[in-house]
Design a protein around this motif. Structure first.
Motif, mmCIF file in Angstrom:
data_model
loop_
_atom_site.group_PDB
_atom_site.id
_atom_site.type_symbol
_atom_site.label_atom_id
_atom_site.label_comp_id
_atom_site.label_asym_id
_atom_site.label_seq_id
_atom_site.Cartn_x
_atom_site.Cartn_y
_atom_site.Cartn_z
ATOM 1 N N ILE A 113 0.764 -1.062 -0.002
ATOM 2 C CA ILE A 113 -0.046 0.073 0.113
ATOM 3 C C ILE A 113 0.728 1.230 0.042
ATOM 4 O O ILE A 113 1.816 1.439 0.725
ATOM 5 C CB ILE A 113 -0.929 0.055 1.149
ATOM 6 N N GLU A 114 0.635 2.061 -0.906
ATOM 7 C CA GLU A 114 1.265 3.401 -1.015
ATOM 8 C C GLU A 114 0.745 4.550 -0.493
ATOM 9 O O GLU A 114 -0.523 4.778 -0.750
ATOM 10 C CB GLU A 114 1.802 3.531 -2.460
ATOM 11 N N LEU A 115 1.644 5.329 0.511
ATOM 12 C CA LEU A 115 0.807 6.310 1.289
ATOM 13 C C LEU A 115 1.345 7.622 0.675
ATOM 14 O O LEU A 115 2.339 7.664 0.246
ATOM 15 C CB LEU A 115 1.237 6.229 2.802
ATOM 16 N N PRO A 116 0.357 8.634 0.774
ATOM 17 C CA PRO A 116 0.764 9.868 0.556
ATOM 18 C C PRO A 116 1.864 10.459 1.331
ATOM 19 O O PRO A 116 2.224 10.326 2.325
ATOM 20 C CB PRO A 116 -0.452 10.837 0.606
ATOM 21 N N GLN A 117 2.856 11.085 0.396
ATOM 22 C CA GLN A 117 4.028 11.839 1.236
ATOM 23 C C GLN A 117 4.634 12.821 0.044
ATOM 24 O O GLN A 117 4.349 12.781 -0.926
ATOM 25 C CB GLN A 117 5.094 10.681 1.725
ATOM 26 N N VAL A 118 5.703 13.561 0.687
ATOM 27 C CA VAL A 118 6.201 14.754 0.001
ATOM 28 C C VAL A 118 7.772 14.426 -0.044
ATOM 29 O O VAL A 118 8.274 14.051 1.076
ATOM 30 C CB VAL A 118 6.102 16.047 0.322
ATOM 31 N N SER A 119 8.292 14.070 -1.322
ATOM 32 C CA SER A 119 9.601 13.809 -1.540
ATOM 33 C C SER A 119 10.375 14.943 -2.039
ATOM 34 O O SER A 119 10.007 15.554 -2.763
ATOM 35 C CB SER A 119 9.909 12.415 -2.675
ATOM 36 N N VAL A 120 11.587 15.073 -1.240
ATOM 37 C CA VAL A 120 12.484 16.513 -1.552
ATOM 38 C C VAL A 120 13.558 16.006 -2.729
ATOM 39 O O VAL A 120 14.282 15.133 -2.123
ATOM 40 C CB VAL A 120 13.035 17.031 -0.429
ATOM 41 N N VAL A 121 13.608 16.456 -3.760
ATOM 42 C CA VAL A 121 14.518 16.299 -4.804
ATOM 43 C C VAL A 121 15.474 17.361 -5.304
ATOM 44 O O VAL A 121 14.820 18.524 -5.333
ATOM 45 C CB VAL A 121 13.951 15.497 -6.033
ATOM 46 N N GLY A 122 16.635 17.161 -5.401
ATOM 47 C CA GLY A 122 17.543 18.057 -5.928
ATOM 48 C C GLY A 122 19.125 17.690 -5.994
ATOM 49 O O GLY A 122 19.300 16.736 -5.420
ATOM 50 N N SER A 123 19.733 18.578 -6.471
ATOM 51 C CA SER A 123 21.185 18.111 -6.795
ATOM 52 C C SER A 123 21.806 18.454 -5.589
ATOM 53 O O SER A 123 21.329 19.085 -4.594
ATOM 54 C CB SER A 123 21.947 18.994 -7.969
ATOM 55 N N GLN A 124 23.185 17.930 -5.313
ATOM 56 C CA GLN A 124 23.940 18.153 -4.230
ATOM 57 C C GLN A 124 24.221 19.527 -4.152
ATOM 58 O O GLN A 124 24.323 20.369 -4.906
ATOM 59 C CB GLN A 124 25.302 17.396 -4.217
ATOM 60 N N SER A 125 24.057 20.121 -2.728
ATOM 61 C CA SER A 125 24.210 21.682 -2.317
ATOM 62 C C SER A 125 23.384 22.453 -2.948
ATOM 63 O O SER A 125 23.458 23.706 -3.313
ATOM 64 C CB SER A 125 25.831 21.878 -2.799
ATOM 65 N N SER A 126 22.116 21.986 -3.280
ATOM 66 C CA SER A 126 21.080 22.846 -3.952
ATOM 67 C C SER A 126 20.169 23.448 -2.699
ATOM 68 O O SER A 126 19.448 24.593 -3.019
ATOM 69 C CB SER A 126 20.048 21.939 -4.994
ATOM 70 N N GLY A 127 20.323 23.050 -1.755
ATOM 71 C CA GLY A 127 19.610 23.821 -0.755
ATOM 72 C C GLY A 127 18.551 23.026 -0.068
ATOM 73 O O GLY A 127 17.574 23.542 0.740
ATOM 74 N N LYS A 128 18.423 21.594 -0.274
ATOM 75 C CA LYS A 128 17.301 20.840 0.191
ATOM 76 C C LYS A 128 17.255 20.832 1.923
ATOM 77 O O LYS A 128 16.295 21.084 2.386
ATOM 78 C CB LYS A 128 17.437 19.708 -0.208
ATOM 79 N N SER A 129 18.519 20.490 2.500
ATOM 80 C CA SER A 129 18.552 20.570 3.932
ATOM 81 C C SER A 129 18.202 22.002 4.507
ATOM 82 O O SER A 129 17.426 21.771 5.702
ATOM 83 C CB SER A 129 19.917 20.060 4.266
ATOM 84 N N SER A 130 18.550 23.001 3.876
ATOM 85 C CA SER A 130 18.433 24.425 4.455
ATOM 86 C C SER A 130 16.649 24.492 4.443
ATOM 87 O O SER A 130 16.147 25.068 5.237
ATOM 88 C CB SER A 130 18.960 25.357 3.718
ATOM 89 N N VAL A 131 16.344 23.886 3.523
ATOM 90 C CA VAL A 131 14.521 24.418 3.322
ATOM 91 C C VAL A 131 14.186 23.499 4.272
ATOM 92 O O VAL A 131 13.017 23.870 5.024
ATOM 93 C CB VAL A 131 14.265 23.822 1.886
ATOM 94 N N LEU A 132 14.553 22.222 4.501
ATOM 95 C CA LEU A 132 13.850 21.339 5.514
ATOM 96 C C LEU A 132 14.019 22.039 6.985
ATOM 97 O O LEU A 132 13.008 22.019 7.636
ATOM 98 C CB LEU A 132 14.322 19.865 5.576
#
Length: 609
Positions: free
Chosen positions: A50-69
């Motif tokens: 069963i696949e549940l709804p979620q949000v996956s954060v995708v980006g290149s290295q050092s694009s600022g993903k962790s800072s956004v989280l």
């Protein structure tokens, strides 16, 4: 979390405010339930379909993903650095809590792999993420697809479930394999290709949007753009004279869910321990001081991104909820049937003993039924059980015995040499028994291999019968089933060894004792009788040839005819040929049937026991 930054744009319409108010109660009730289901399915691992709804954060290295989280949480808790930091998927569940009556805020985190342990210091959360990453992926930049699940409880967050995926990289470093880019892409696609997953594509504003790895992968997984939200980071370091207005309006690469621009902390801010609260105030000041972003209040700032994610996630859950409910109901019915098939739980020792005895009895009955051919689930495509055992004995074993040639590797020279070795320096008046026993033992020993092979075939078939004895009660106890297989296998194997030993003893008995009284045994007198019958039959079949040769026979010397008569009389004495020197070759040919010498004939007759 800081208050929403002011903007010169007009206030939201009453309809939008009503929609947001209606979505909030649904989000507060539905998203935590989905989070609980995610925790349950995470423990099931690959067994969950069963696949549940979620949000996956995708980006290149050092694009600022962790800072956004971190901006969404309002705390520093993720590993940071210039190289790859996210090396395992981090499932981040943000859960909004209420403030205490005195107005105090309680913020803490919990890991799924450390149930019951709360982390009030977010620096400890960072260290635990690093330690758990190194436990699975190693300490030298390795990457793993095993999840780390973290819950953040805070009154300053909205209910959102995010998955921080490793950043796309091109060149392998450390312990990373040469195909690290392909592996990371495969890992990311396994998340974002699911229709119930929202995609948060993070792209820095100082790079070409058309070359964005995040948008490229999002376009592959979501070609219609129904599930993709664009995030433009690093707006504050764009070249002078440029701005991201057209990017945020979707005029460069349009997305149905739109874009949100954010300003994260710089590496210098992080080194100076600048708080995220101060960074949010600076972000608000940045957008206020840029007239180009007027009218884009709903597209600028981390608070707007949090609200947008919460609303879109709630709407997405609302859209997939009917199908999700149907799949869960179907799985629940299937699991309930399986649970009912296992029967009731027996806790008393007496009940457990009775249950075990019942299982063993049913297993024995099923085994006997398969051997005797009384099994209800009888196969119509192949022989099995007792029929297969009967086929092994009557067809395979018999055929293997028939293929054994009793005269193979046994020539006249072997027989002659054995007889001469047995007589020693003297000439024998009778054929000795020693060479006969030596030769016959060698031929009887050839029956051992097919007999041993037959026993092993029977063992294999009994093991197959054991594996096919499926008792419903054994499905409840897989450990018992495995143990029974081990015990039965050992029991049959222990029985195979003495069976092979007994077969060897039987062959040795046949080699040690020759039953000369058996009606099929051909002794010396019987061999002479058969030879005389063949001679008489040959004389009757050839009367004309003998009449023609009569004159020549009369001309033969008297001495030669006497030698022939003595030879014939000598063969009548129990088939023993005295030593008379060299016999004429023609006389030997007349006596030997079918072109074989008398000695070979006698040995062949003796071997047919």
């Amino acid at each position: 979390m800081a208050e929403e930054p002011a903007s010169p744009s007009p206030a939201p319409s009453p309809a939008a405010a009503a929609a947001a108010a209606a979505a909030s109660p649904l989000g507060n009730s539905v998203i935590p339930i989905v989070n609980k289901l995610q925790d349950i399915f995470a423990q099931l691992g690959s067994q969950s379909t069963i696949e549940l709804p979620q949000v996956s954060v995708v980006g290149s290295q050092s694009s600022g993903k962790s800072s956004v989280l971190e901006s969404l949480v309002g705390r520093d808790f993720l590993p940071r650095g210039s190289e790859i930091c996210t090396r395992r998927p981090l499932v981040l569940q943000l859960l909004q809590t209420k403030r205490k009556p005195d107005g105090a805020e309680e913020e803490y985190g919990e890991f799924l792999h450390l149930p019951g342990k709360r982390f009030y210091d977010f620096s400890d959360i960072r260290r635990e993420i690093q330690a758990e990453t190194e436990r699975e992926a190693g300490g030298n930049k390795g990457v793993s697809d095993k999840q780390i699940r973290l819950k953040i409880f805070s009154p300053n967050v909205l209910d959102i479930t995010l998955v921080d995926l490793p950043g796309l990289t091109k060149v392998p470093v450390g312990d990373q394999p040469s195909d690290i880019e392909a592996r990371i892409r495969t890992m990311i696609m396994s998340y974002i290709k699911v229709p119930s997953c929202l995609i948060l594509a993070v792209t820095p504003a100082n790079s070409d949007l058309a070359n964005s790895d995040a948008l490229q992968m999002a376009g592959m997984a979501d070609p219609d753009g129904h599930r993709t939200i664009g995030v433009i980071t690093k707006l504050d370091i764009m070249d002078r004279g440029t701005d991201a207005r057209n990017l945020l309006l979707g005029k460069v690469i349009p997305l149905r869910l739109g874009y949100v621009g954010v300003v994260n902390r710089s590496q210098e801010d992080i080194m100076l321990n600048r708080s995220i609260k101060d960074a949010l105030v600076a972000e608000e000041k940045f957008f206020r001081s840029r007239p180009v972003y007027n009218g884009l209040a709903d597209r600028c700032g981390v608070p707007q991104l949090a609200k947008k994610l919460n609303q879109i996630l709630v709407q997405h859950i609302k859209a997939v909820l009917p199908g999700l409910k149907s799949r869960i109901s179907t799985a629940l019915v299937s699991v309930a049937k399986e649970h009912a098939s296992y029967g009731e739980i027996t806790e008393s020792k007496a009940g457990q003993g009775a249950l075990l005895l019942n299982i063993l009895s049913k297993y024995s009955d099923a085994f006997s039924s398969m051997v005797e051919g009384k099994n209800e689930a009888m196969s119509t495509s192949e022989l099995s059980g007792g029929a297969r055992i009967h086929y092994i004995f009557q067809s395979i074993f018999v055929k293997s015995l028939e293929e054994v040639d009793p005269c193979e590797d046994l020539t006249d020279d072997d027989i002659r040499t054995a007889i001469q070795n047995a007589t020693g320096p003297k000439s024998a008046l009778f054929v000795p028994e020693v060479p006969f026993e030596v030769l016959i033992r060698r031929q009887i020993a050839r029956l051992l291999d097919p007999s041993i092979q037959c026993a092993r075939f029977i063992y294999d078939e009994l093991m197959k019968i054991s594996h096919r004895c499926l008792v419903n009660e054994l499905q409840r106890f897989p450990v018992l089933r495995k143990r029974m297989d081990e015990v039965i296998g050992n029991f049959l194997w222990e029985g195979l060894e003495p069976s092979e030993t007994m077969i060897g003893h039987i062959i040795e008995m046949e080699m040690d004792y020759i039953n000369t009284s058996h009606p099929n045994f051909v002794g010396g007198s019987k061999a002479v009788e058969l030879a005389m019958q063949q001679i008489k039959s040959s004389r009757v079949s050839l009367p004309l040839s003998r009449q023609k040769d009569g004159v020549e026979n009369d001309k033969a010397p008297t001495s030669e005819r006497s030698v022939k008569s003595r030879g014939i009389l000598a063969r009548q004495v129990n088939g023993i040929i005295p030593d008379q020197g060299v016999r004429p070759g023609a006389d030997a040919e007349k006596v030997a049937p079918s072109g074989k010498s008398p000695s070979k004939l006698r040995w062949i007759c003796m071997l047919n026991i």
